[in-house]
Design a protein around this motif. Structure first.
Motif, PDB file in Angstrom:
ATOM      1  N   ARG A 581      21.212 -26.070  31.369  1.00 57.03           N
ATOM      2  CA  ARG A 581      20.380 -24.868  31.298  1.00 57.03           C
ATOM      3  C   ARG A 581      20.149 -24.282  32.683  1.00 57.03           C
ATOM      4  O   ARG A 581      20.118 -23.064  32.847  1.00 57.03           O
ATOM      5  CB  ARG A 581      19.043 -25.220  30.632  1.00 57.03           C
ATOM      6  CG  ARG A 581      19.177 -25.612  29.166  1.00 57.03           C
ATOM      7  CD  ARG A 581      17.827 -25.802  28.492  1.00 57.03           C
ATOM      8  NE  ARG A 581      17.987 -26.484  27.214  1.00 57.03           N
ATOM      9  CZ  ARG A 581      17.683 -27.746  26.996  1.00 57.03           C
ATOM     10  NH1 ARG A 581      17.160 -28.474  27.983  1.00 57.03           N
ATOM     11  NH2 ARG A 581      17.879 -28.286  25.813  1.00 57.03           N
ATOM     12  N   GLU A 582      20.005 -25.160  33.677  1.00 56.42           N
ATOM     13  CA  GLU A 582      19.828 -24.663  35.042  1.00 56.42           C
ATOM     14  C   GLU A 582      21.092 -23.963  35.537  1.00 56.42           C
ATOM     15  O   GLU A 582      21.018 -23.059  36.372  1.00 56.42           O
ATOM     16  CB  GLU A 582      19.489 -25.833  35.967  1.00 56.42           C
ATOM     17  CG  GLU A 582      18.127 -26.460  35.696  1.00 56.42           C
ATOM     18  CD  GLU A 582      17.849 -27.621  36.622  1.00 56.42           C
ATOM     19  OE1 GLU A 582      18.723 -27.906  37.472  1.00 56.42           O
ATOM     20  OE2 GLU A 582      16.779 -28.228  36.510  1.00 56.42           O
ATOM     21  N   LYS A 583      22.259 -24.362  35.014  1.00 56.37           N
ATOM     22  CA  LYS A 583      23.527 -23.772  35.429  1.00 56.37           C
ATOM     23  C   LYS A 583      23.967 -22.642  34.497  1.00 56.37           C
ATOM     24  O   LYS A 583      25.033 -22.051  34.693  1.00 56.37           O
ATOM     25  CB  LYS A 583      24.619 -24.848  35.462  1.00 56.37           C
ATOM     26  CG  LYS A 583      24.346 -25.956  36.462  1.00 56.37           C
ATOM     27  CD  LYS A 583      25.427 -27.019  36.387  1.00 56.37           C
ATOM     28  CE  LYS A 583      25.173 -28.162  37.357  1.00 56.37           C
ATOM     29  NZ  LYS A 583      26.217 -29.210  37.278  1.00 56.37           N
ATOM     30  N   GLY A 584      23.176 -22.395  33.464  1.00 51.47           N
ATOM     31  CA  GLY A 584      23.533 -21.343  32.527  1.00 51.47           C
ATOM     32  C   GLY A 584      24.596 -21.736  31.542  1.00 51.47           C
ATOM     33  O   GLY A 584      25.260 -20.875  30.960  1.00 51.47           O
ATOM     34  N   LEU A 585      24.767 -23.020  31.342  1.00 50.12           N
ATOM     35  CA  LEU A 585      25.756 -23.507  30.389  1.00 50.12           C
ATOM     36  C   LEU A 585      25.076 -23.820  29.073  1.00 50.12           C
ATOM     37  O   LEU A 585      23.893 -24.169  29.030  1.00 50.12           O
ATOM     38  CB  LEU A 585      26.431 -24.778  30.935  1.00 50.12           C
ATOM     39  CG  LEU A 585      27.242 -24.620  32.229  1.00 50.12           C
ATOM     40  CD1 LEU A 585      27.725 -25.981  32.722  1.00 50.12           C
ATOM     41  CD2 LEU A 585      28.440 -23.691  32.002  1.00 50.12           C
ATOM     42  N   PRO A 586      25.821 -23.737  27.975  1.00 53.10           N
ATOM     43  CA  PRO A 586      25.222 -24.024  26.664  1.00 53.10           C
ATOM     44  C   PRO A 586      24.966 -25.517  26.500  1.00 53.10           C
ATOM     45  O   PRO A 586      25.568 -26.345  27.172  1.00 53.10           O
ATOM     46  CB  PRO A 586      26.279 -23.525  25.679  1.00 53.10           C
ATOM     47  CG  PRO A 586      27.564 -23.580  26.420  1.00 53.10           C
ATOM     48  CD  PRO A 586      27.230 -23.271  27.856  1.00 53.10           C
ATOM     49  N   ASP A 587      24.046 -25.811  25.561  1.00 53.54           N
ATOM     50  CA  ASP A 587      23.751 -27.210  25.267  1.00 53.54           C
ATOM     51  C   ASP A 587      24.907 -27.853  24.531  1.00 53.54           C
ATOM     52  O   ASP A 587      25.736 -27.186  23.904  1.00 53.54           O
ATOM     53  CB  ASP A 587      22.491 -27.327  24.408  1.00 53.54           C
ATOM     54  CG  ASP A 587      21.240 -26.956  25.190  1.00 53.54           C
ATOM     55  OD1 ASP A 587      21.352 -26.791  26.425  1.00 53.54           O
ATOM     56  OD2 ASP A 587      20.171 -26.821  24.569  1.00 53.54           O
ATOM     57  N   ILE A 588      24.956 -29.186  24.640  1.00 50.85           N
ATOM     58  CA  ILE A 588      25.910 -29.969  23.854  1.00 50.85           C
ATOM     59  C   ILE A 588      25.107 -30.916  22.984  1.00 50.85           C
ATOM     60  O   ILE A 588      23.950 -31.247  23.270  1.00 50.85           O
ATOM     61  CB  ILE A 588      26.888 -30.762  24.739  1.00 50.85           C
ATOM     62  CG1 ILE A 588      26.129 -31.740  25.638  1.00 50.85           C
ATOM     63  CG2 ILE A 588      27.766 -29.835  25.553  1.00 50.85           C
ATOM     64  CD1 ILE A 588      27.031 -32.676  26.424  1.00 50.85           C
ATOM     65  N   GLY A 589      25.701 -31.313  21.902  1.00 52.34           N
ATOM     66  CA  GLY A 589      25.060 -32.262  21.008  1.00 52.34           C
ATOM     67  C   GLY A 589      25.884 -33.521  20.906  1.00 52.34           C
ATOM     68  O   GLY A 589      26.992 -33.614  21.424  1.00 52.34           O
ATOM     69  N   VAL A 590      25.329 -34.518  20.233  1.00 52.45           N
ATOM     70  CA  VAL A 590      26.031 -35.773  20.081  1.00 52.45           C
ATOM     71  C   VAL A 590      25.759 -36.316  18.691  1.00 52.45           C
ATOM     72  O   VAL A 590      24.664 -36.182  18.142  1.00 52.45           O
ATOM     73  CB  VAL A 590      25.601 -36.785  21.176  1.00 52.45           C
ATOM     74  CG1 VAL A 590      24.149 -37.166  21.026  1.00 52.45           C
ATOM     75  CG2 VAL A 590      26.475 -38.037  21.140  1.00 52.45           C
TER      76      VAL A 590
END
Length: 749
Positions: A581-590
């Motif tokens: 989030r700090e880098k502006g990337l989407p979340d990932i799940g597991v």
């Protein structure tokens, strides 16, 4: 015993030097280099412990270069020897004199023999010539003059034994100190000769005693010992040093000394001691199996050696020494002049005066300081070798290299310490070379075997498993590499499938290299967690990680460790998302699936590519459970078999499911939290949920609606409750089904 069985080859290798050392010690296979090594060690011990002080009691009258230059070449006339003897006893008042020279031929230097020949031949008709010769004879008979000087004085003459084909004999031997009949049928193994060169009868009969001055020359040409008693024909004769010592004591009788605590048969060929007996008093002198004693050297030899006082013989002959300077001293007359060939090779040096070896022996006899190699030295050596060898053979293969060094040093110190204690405290010279060689060789062979043989197998094992299992597990495995192979076996294991979600969308927005770096970073984080909990990484399949617990190293808590890893992996993904989030990337799940059961584990594949992996129905079920995590809106789905083996967690049962390929339904669970960290609200929620599942499987839909309402009030965002709300709504439209077991069927993989 199992541990020893695994290391039997290494133990056998370590025992090889023990067998060789025992063969050497017992005499079955004597090794010359070990004998030389023992002699070297003895010499080193002797030089390290000798007193290096002067014995004022003993004086050496030296026929040195100065004496030869002043008096004349050797042999001197017997008149000179008479002068020397008279000077020693009359003016110097010495206690006893021993001659380390032999007077084997008559002295004709006065010319008396030639005068008598003339009187009987050419000048026999000359009036008064023969009478005049008879008048001069007493003064010209130097042998008689020397004999008169020796008579009734404490003098010990020297002579030597020889061994040659002819067995030459000159002069007169003294009476033996022991006769064969005195041994009562016990044969003695001692130094024997077949010839001798003794003093002429006129001189021999004048002196009260005589002793041989032969040393024992070892195989390396070094003189280390002197026989106290030697054999010739049916008699046993004393050495020069023993004869002088006996004269000082008042001429005690010599007797054989047998060991009192041992039964001797006629086959035993040794003495424990030479016994000197005078009236009711006796003194035992310890001897080795050759009836010899080691020379107790006091220090370096020669006039400058500092062990004994040297007086030039010429100073006594011409009476330069003040009267009484040698009063009460023990005198040895000998030579250090190189041309007279009485210089010996000893542990003190290569040119040691032979006369000083006798001085050392007398000094040792006076002080009771004789070193001896006892007859039981062989038994001592065998016992020490056996104990040290067996101890090392059983210990070294089972311990690490640093501990092996410490153990070997400890055994080495014990052997050396015991040997030195017996040497210094008791005067016993016992073998040590074979034991030292055994310890060093056993250590070297063991370490070499460990490095070249076992280390190779350990390196192979590390190469095989290093990419699969954590380093600490590899460290455990290399301690017993024979226990681990790639061969397939059936074992109860716990398998994990972990699928990361969200990478498909990210791949559409990121460059391949960026996606690769991101995926590798996530894999590294998750793999570290698996490895830290003793897990074995099976493979990476796209954005999925497969791992298992319980192989190749047996792990009793494999299910518990797998559950812990899964929960920590979920937490790690949350932290990764914070970074994204700090880098502006989407979340990932597991999504993680865990199952425990019998699996086949081993090296699988083809000649082209192989891997250490698990297969079986239990593995397939684990993969199905991972797919169900998305269905139930949870991160982790665990089978009932895993849940039973991980009681440290608080569990929420998700459902009973029947996956594709399985006829039996299985209960699936989600780990809520560690049991000791469960909050009261969570505990209440789990109780309500358990009541709901009971009503659900009883098809009590009104009760289900009521309980779901409460559950959604407790946790309104939980997808699981929304899922079951939809199911209950659908089930309410159907009639009651008495055959329904409450399980949900899934046909997709």
């Amino acid at each position: 015993m199992g541990t020893f069985a695994r290391h039997w080859t290494r133990i056998a290798v370590t025992l090889i030097p023990l067998v060789i050392a025992l063969l050497h010690a017992s005499g079955a296979m004597p090794l010359g280099f070990l004998q030389r090594f023992d002699e070297f060690l003895y010499d080193a011990r002797l030089r390290a412990t000798m007193p290096k002080t002067m014995d004022e009691r003993i004086v050496i009258v030296d026929i040195d270069e100065k004496s030869l230059a002043e008096i004349g070449r050797w042999p001197w006339g017997r008149n000179r020897m008479a002068q020397l003897t008279d000077e020693l006893f009359d003016r110097q008042q010495v206690a006893v004199v021993g001659f380390d020279v032999v007077f084997a031929e008559p002295d004709d230097s006065s010319g008396l023999k030639r005068l008598r020949q003339l009187a009987e031949s050419e000048l026999k008709d000359q009036p008064g010539f023969a009478a005049r010769v008879d008048q001069l004879a007493p003064g010209l008979d130097y042998d008689a003059a020397f004999a008169r000087s020796l008579r009734k004085r404490p003098v010990v003459l020297g002579y030597y034994f020889s061994s040659d084909r002819g067995g030459g004999r000159t002069g007169v031997l003294p009476a033996p100190v022991i006769r064969r009949q005195d041994l009562n049928g016990h044969p003695i193994r001692l130094t024997s000769w077949n010839g001798y060169a003794a003093n002429i009868e006129q001189i021999a009969m004048a002196a009260p005693a005589a002793g041989f001055f032969n040393p024992i020359v070892d195989g390396d040409g070094v003189v280390r010992s002197v026989p106290l008693i030697a054999g010739y024909e049916d008699g046993y004769y004393e050495s020069l040093s023993l004869a002088m010592f006996r004269l000082l004591l008042g001429a005690p009788a010599v007797e054989p000394g047998y060991a009192r605590d041992r039964f001797f048969s006629r086959s035993y060929q040794g003495l424990e001691s030479v016994v000197l007996r005078l009236g009711q008093k006796s003194l035992g002198i310890p001897v080795d199996n050759r009836v010899a004693a080691l020379v107790p050297f006091r220090g370096p030899g020669g006039a400058q050696g500092g062990s004994f006082r040297y007086v030039s013989a010429s100073d006594l002959v011409v009476q330069r020494l003040p009267a009484g300077s040698l009063k009460g001293k023990i005198i040895l007359v000998g030579t250090t002049a190189p041309g007279l060939q009485d210089l010996r090779s000893t542990p003190m040096g290569e040119t040691y005066p032979g006369v000083e070896t006798h001085a050392n022996m007398i000094s040792g006899l006076l002080d009771g300081r004789l070193m001896v190699k006892p007859d039981y030295a062989v038994g001592y050596d065998v016992v020490v070798l056996f104990i040290a060898g067996v101890a090392l053979a059983l210990a070294l293969p089972l311990i690490s290299a640093p501990k092996a060094v410490l153990v070997s040093l400890g055994v080495l110190a014990a052997v050396v310490g015991l040997n030195f204690w017996l040497f210094l405290g008791v005067g016993l010279v016992l073998p040590m070379a074979a034991a030292l060689a055994l310890i060093l060789t056993a250590f070297g062979l063991n370490m070499s075997y460990g490095y070249f043989i076992e280390s190779r197998s350990k390196r192979e094992l590390a190469n095989l498993f290093g990419t699969y299992v954590p380093p600490e597990l590899v460290d455990e495995m290399v301690k017993a590499p024979d226990n681990y192979t790639m061969q397939a076996v059936n074992k109860e294991l716990t398998v994990m499938f972990c699928d990361m979600r969200g990478f498909t969308k990210m791949s559409e927005r990121m460059e391949p290299v960026q996606l690769q770096e991101l995926l590798n970073a996530v894999f590294n984080r998750l793999s570290d967690i698996i490895r830290s909990h003793r897990g074995t990484i099976d493979k990476y399949m796209g954005d999925c990680v497969m791992a298992f617990w319980g192989a190749p190293v047996d792990t009793a808590e494999h299910a518990h460790l797998a559950v812990q890893s899964a929960m920590e992996m979920v937490q790690a993904v949350r932290l990764i998302n914070d970074e994204h989030r700090e880098k502006g990337l989407p979340d990932i799940g597991v999504g993680i699936g865990l199952n425990t059961g019998m699996m086949c584990v081993g090296d699988m594949g083809s000649q082209v590519r192989r891997s250490y992996t698990v297969i079986g129905d239990a593995v397939n079920l684990g993969a199905r459970l991972e797919g169900l995590s998305k269905t139930y809106g949870v991160d982790i789905v665990v089978s009932e078999s895993t849940r039973k083996l991980a009681p440290a967690c608080a569990w929420q049962e998700l459902d009973r499911v029947r996956v594709k390929g399985k006829e039996q339904s299985v209960a699936i669970f989600w780990p809520v939290a560690p049991a000791d960290a469960l909050e009261p609200a969570q505990s209440q929620e789990l109780k309500t949920w358990a009541a709901f599942l009971k009503a659900y499987r009883a098809q009590d839909w009104e009760q289900c609606d009521l309980l779901l309402l409460n559950l959604l009030r407790m946790n309104p965002k939980k997808y699981l409750y929304e899922l079951y709300s939809e199911r209950v709504a659908s089930m309410k439209l159907l009639p009651f089904d008495p055959e329904w077991d409450g399980a949900t069927n899934f046909e997709n993989k």
